[in-house]
Design a protein around this motif. Structure first.
Motif, PDB file in Angstrom:
ATOM      1  N   MET A  41      -5.989  14.787  -8.325  1.00 30.87           N
ATOM      2  CA  MET A  41      -6.991  14.597  -7.286  1.00 30.87           C
ATOM      3  C   MET A  41      -6.828  15.672  -6.207  1.00 30.87           C
ATOM      4  SD  MET A  41      -8.409  11.994  -8.631  1.00 30.87           S
ATOM      5  CE  MET A  41      -8.047  10.629  -9.715  1.00 30.87           C
ATOM      6  N   ILE A  42      -7.891  15.884  -5.432  1.00 34.74           N
ATOM      7  CA  ILE A  42      -7.858  16.838  -4.332  1.00 34.74           C
ATOM      8  C   ILE A  42      -7.934  16.032  -3.044  1.00 34.74           C
ATOM      9  CG2 ILE A  42      -8.969  18.825  -3.273  1.00 34.74           C
ATOM     10  CD1 ILE A  42     -10.124  19.518  -5.984  1.00 34.74           C
ATOM     11  N   ALA A  43      -6.931  16.171  -2.195  1.00 32.22           N
ATOM     12  CA  ALA A  43      -6.818  15.340  -1.007  1.00 32.22           C
ATOM     13  C   ALA A  43      -8.080  15.424  -0.153  1.00 32.22           C
ATOM     14  CB  ALA A  43      -5.594  15.773  -0.195  1.00 32.22           C
ATOM     15  N   GLY A  44      -8.609  14.245   0.226  1.00 30.21           N
ATOM     16  CA  GLY A  44      -9.735  14.180   1.134  1.00 30.21           C
ATOM     17  C   GLY A  44     -11.085  14.464   0.511  1.00 30.21           C
ATOM     18  N   ILE A  45     -11.147  14.704  -0.793  1.00 30.97           N
ATOM     19  CA  ILE A  45     -12.397  15.052  -1.451  1.00 30.97           C
ATOM     20  C   ILE A  45     -12.631  14.081  -2.616  1.00 30.97           C
ATOM     21  CG2 ILE A  45     -13.634  16.806  -2.781  1.00 30.97           C
ATOM     22  CD1 ILE A  45     -12.119  18.938  -1.249  1.00 30.97           C
ATOM     23  N   THR A  46     -13.819  13.508  -2.673  1.00 29.99           N
ATOM     24  CA  THR A  46     -14.192  12.689  -3.822  1.00 29.99           C
ATOM     25  C   THR A  46     -14.642  13.627  -4.923  1.00 29.99           C
ATOM     26  OG1 THR A  46     -14.880  10.854  -2.405  1.00 29.99           O
ATOM     27  CG2 THR A  46     -15.709  10.870  -4.673  1.00 29.99           C
ATOM     28  N   THR A  47     -13.896  13.686  -5.999  1.00 27.21           N
ATOM     29  CA  THR A  47     -14.141  14.670  -7.056  1.00 27.21           C
ATOM     30  C   THR A  47     -14.841  14.099  -8.279  1.00 27.21           C
ATOM     31  OG1 THR A  47     -11.980  14.225  -8.032  1.00 27.21           O
ATOM     32  CG2 THR A  47     -12.095  15.981  -6.379  1.00 27.21           C
ATOM     33  N   GLY A  48     -14.777  12.762  -8.444  1.00 26.56           N
ATOM     34  CA  GLY A  48     -15.336  12.145  -9.630  1.00 26.56           C
ATOM     35  C   GLY A  48     -14.279  11.733 -10.636  1.00 26.56           C
ATOM     36  N   GLY A  65      -5.792  21.796  -8.802  1.00 28.88           N
ATOM     37  CA  GLY A  65      -6.875  21.229  -9.588  1.00 28.88           C
ATOM     38  C   GLY A  65      -6.897  19.719  -9.485  1.00 28.88           C
ATOM     39  N   PRO A  66      -7.841  19.073 -10.156  1.00 32.57           N
ATOM     40  CA  PRO A  66      -7.979  17.617 -10.039  1.00 32.57           C
ATOM     41  C   PRO A  66      -6.762  16.852 -10.521  1.00 32.57           C
ATOM     42  CG  PRO A  66      -9.352  18.473 -11.812  1.00 32.57           C
ATOM     43  CD  PRO A  66      -8.857  19.649 -11.038  1.00 32.57           C
ATOM     44  N   TRP A  67      -6.053  17.406 -11.507  1.00 31.31           N
ATOM     45  CA  TRP A  67      -4.842  16.765 -12.021  1.00 31.31           C
ATOM     46  C   TRP A  67      -3.657  17.721 -11.905  1.00 31.31           C
ATOM     47  CZ3 TRP A  67      -7.433  14.254 -16.944  1.00 31.31           C
ATOM     48  CH2 TRP A  67      -8.039  13.058 -16.549  1.00 31.31           C
ATOM     49  N   GLY A  68      -3.596  18.414 -10.788  1.00 28.21           N
ATOM     50  CA  GLY A  68      -2.535  19.391 -10.576  1.00 28.21           C
ATOM     51  C   GLY A  68      -1.144  18.797 -10.569  1.00 28.21           C
ATOM     52  N   HIS A  69      -1.034  17.486 -10.286  1.00 29.16           N
ATOM     53  CA  HIS A  69       0.291  16.862 -10.266  1.00 29.16           C
ATOM     54  C   HIS A  69       0.931  16.882 -11.654  1.00 29.16           C
ATOM     55  CE1 HIS A  69      -2.075  13.487 -11.864  1.00 29.16           C
ATOM     56  NE2 HIS A  69      -0.932  13.003 -12.315  1.00 29.16           N
ATOM     57  N   ALA A  70       0.118  17.102 -12.718  1.00 29.92           N
ATOM     58  CA  ALA A  70       0.649  17.110 -14.084  1.00 29.92           C
ATOM     59  C   ALA A  70       1.025  18.507 -14.561  1.00 29.92           C
ATOM     60  CB  ALA A  70      -0.376  16.508 -15.036  1.00 29.92           C
ATOM     61  N   SER A  71       0.928  19.502 -13.686  1.00 34.18           N
ATOM     62  CA  SER A  71       1.299  20.864 -14.075  1.00 34.18           C
ATOM     63  C   SER A  71       2.761  20.908 -14.516  1.00 34.18           C
ATOM     64  CB  SER A  71       1.086  21.819 -12.894  1.00 34.18           C
ATOM     65  OG  SER A  71       1.458  23.131 -13.237  1.00 34.18           O
ATOM     66  N   GLY A  72       3.007  21.464 -15.693  1.00 31.76           N
ATOM     67  CA  GLY A  72       4.365  21.556 -16.210  1.00 31.76           C
ATOM     68  C   GLY A  72       4.925  20.254 -16.738  1.00 31.76           C
ATOM     69  N   ARG A  73       4.072  19.250 -16.925  1.00 32.14           N
ATOM     70  CA  ARG A  73       4.531  17.930 -17.393  1.00 32.14           C
ATOM     71  C   ARG A  73       3.724  17.528 -18.636  1.00 32.14           C
ATOM     72  NH1 ARG A  73       3.831  14.063 -12.409  1.00 32.14           N
ATOM     73  NH2 ARG A  73       4.850  12.591 -13.844  1.00 32.14           N
ATOM     74  N   PRO A  74       4.118  17.992 -19.800  1.00 29.31           N
ATOM     75  CA  PRO A  74       3.339  17.734 -21.019  1.00 29.31           C
ATOM     76  C   PRO A  74       3.081  16.252 -21.302  1.00 29.31           C
ATOM     77  CG  PRO A  74       4.976  19.429 -21.427  1.00 29.31           C
ATOM     78  CD  PRO A  74       5.274  18.872 -20.067  1.00 29.31           C
ATOM     79  N   ASP A  75       4.069  15.398 -21.070  1.00 30.97           N
ATOM     80  CA  ASP A  75       3.874  13.974 -21.339  1.00 30.97           C
ATOM     81  C   ASP A  75       2.794  13.383 -20.444  1.00 30.97           C
ATOM     82  OD1 ASP A  75       5.809  14.116 -23.264  1.00 30.97           O
ATOM     83  OD2 ASP A  75       7.381  13.193 -22.064  1.00 30.97           O
ATOM     84  N   GLU A  76       2.804  13.762 -19.174  1.00 32.76           N
ATOM     85  CA  GLU A  76       1.796  13.263 -18.242  1.00 32.76           C
ATOM     86  C   GLU A  76       0.420  13.825 -18.586  1.00 32.76           C
ATOM     87  OE1 GLU A  76       0.137  11.340 -14.718  1.00 32.76           O
ATOM     88  OE2 GLU A  76       1.628  10.943 -16.285  1.00 32.76           O
ATOM     89  N   GLN A  77       0.366  15.053 -19.031  1.00 31.93           N
ATOM     90  CA  GLN A  77      -0.905  15.637 -19.439  1.00 31.93           C
ATOM     91  C   GLN A  77      -1.502  14.875 -20.616  1.00 31.93           C
ATOM     92  OE1 GLN A  77      -0.061  19.776 -20.168  1.00 31.93           O
ATOM     93  NE2 GLN A  77       0.514  20.183 -18.053  1.00 31.93           N
ATOM     94  N   ALA A  78      -0.669  14.563 -21.594  1.00 35.22           N
ATOM     95  CA  ALA A  78      -1.148  13.808 -22.760  1.00 35.22           C
ATOM     96  C   ALA A  78      -1.623  12.419 -22.343  1.00 35.22           C
ATOM     97  CB  ALA A  78      -0.042  13.699 -23.800  1.00 35.22           C
ATOM     98  N   ARG A  79      -0.902  11.788 -21.403  1.00 32.70           N
ATOM     99  CA  ARG A  79      -1.305  10.462 -20.936  1.00 32.70           C
ATOM    100  C   ARG A  79      -2.666  10.522 -20.246  1.00 32.70           C
ATOM    101  NH1 ARG A  79      -1.877   7.271 -16.746  1.00 32.70           N
ATOM    102  NH2 ARG A  79      -1.393   8.931 -15.262  1.00 32.70           N
ATOM    103  N   LEU A  80      -2.867  11.533 -19.408  1.00 34.60           N
ATOM    104  CA  LEU A  80      -4.126  11.663 -18.686  1.00 34.60           C
ATOM    105  C   LEU A  80      -5.289  11.937 -19.643  1.00 34.60           C
ATOM    106  CD1 LEU A  80      -2.866  13.738 -15.633  1.00 34.60           C
ATOM    107  CD2 LEU A  80      -3.819  11.427 -15.539  1.00 34.60           C
TER     108      LEU A  80
END
Length: 251
Positions: A1-8, A62-77
């Protein structure tokens, strides 16, 4: 998510839960600054074409930037998106840029392979809609300004960031980057034998309903007015700076 912005990407915009693989997966292939955010929300609002957002955008900021470098979290998302962003008729859209695919490929090739099997594998519908921008100079100016300023959405303009200093070199570099990414899509089509539906942003902006009907026809589905859903509105960014740059370039 992007702080303070509704992204969808927020859960409040999810479709009802979908079990199993989508019946009609498809790819919205585009480039940065080609109008794909606006168009993806138009497609989503039909309630019949999935919600084709950037579900592989794990880059920082990016919208899911918290998952950068985290393959397991990327697959979950990704699997969460399949379950919550497939419209009730079974359509699931992914919007992607070549740069995003390359970014994920470097750190999580297994996920890219899974995505490609779903969208373009031998048993897949292999449906691709390509959105391009006809005015290449305006496209390059928009991309160059976003790269220099870090402003990608209208909401970010409220943050008081300084106007980027004009640079013809930055525009040339942006044009080269866009051309390189476009060549990546063309190479993929040739390798896989895919024939995309080509739409131009300028035409879609002039006739959104016509463009949506073309997409539905290409995907082999129909639009039901009763299925429409509410999605976050997309505000257009201020155009004064871009017009000034185009004037300096003689465009």
């Amino acid at each position: 998510m992007i702080a303070g912005i509704t992204t969808g990407y927020e859960a409040e915009f999810d479709f009802p839960a979908w079990a199993g693989p989508p019946r009609l997966p498809w790819l919205l292939a585009s480039l940065p600054r080609a109008g794909s955010t606006w168009f993806s929300h138009e497609l989503w609002a039909t309630g019949c074409l999935g919600a084709p957002l950037e579900y592989l955008n794990f880059e920082p900021g990016g919208p899911w930037g918290h998952a950068s470098g985290r393959p397991d979290e990327q697959a979950r998302l990704w699997r969460q998106a399949l379950a919550t962003r497939t419209s009730p008729n079974g359509a699931f859209g992914l919007k992607a840029f070549p740069g995003q695919l390359h970014h994920v490929q470097r750190g999580n090739p297994a996920l890219v392979a899974e995505v490609m099997r779903l969208l373009l594998g031998p048993a897949a519908p292999r449906k691709v809609v390509e959105l391009r921008r006809r005015d290449r100079q305006a496209h390059a100016v928009s991309y160059a300004r976003a790269l220099l300023s870090g402003v990608w959405r209208a909401e970010q303009e409220r943050e008081g960031r300084e106007e980027p200093e004009f640079s013809s070199l930055a525009v040339e570099r942006a044009m080269a980057m866009l051309d390189q990414q476009q060549a990546g899509w063309q190479a993929m089509y040739a390798d896989l034998g895919v024939v995309p539906l080509l739409l131009w942003f300028e035409d879609a902006l002039a006739d959104p309903a016509g463009a949506l009907a073309q997409v539905a026809d290409h995907l082999g589905t129909r639009l039901d007015p009763a299925a429409r859903v509410a999605v976050p509105p997309i505000r257009r960014q201020a155009q004064d700076g871009a017009r000034d740059w185009l004037g300096r370039l003689g465009g």
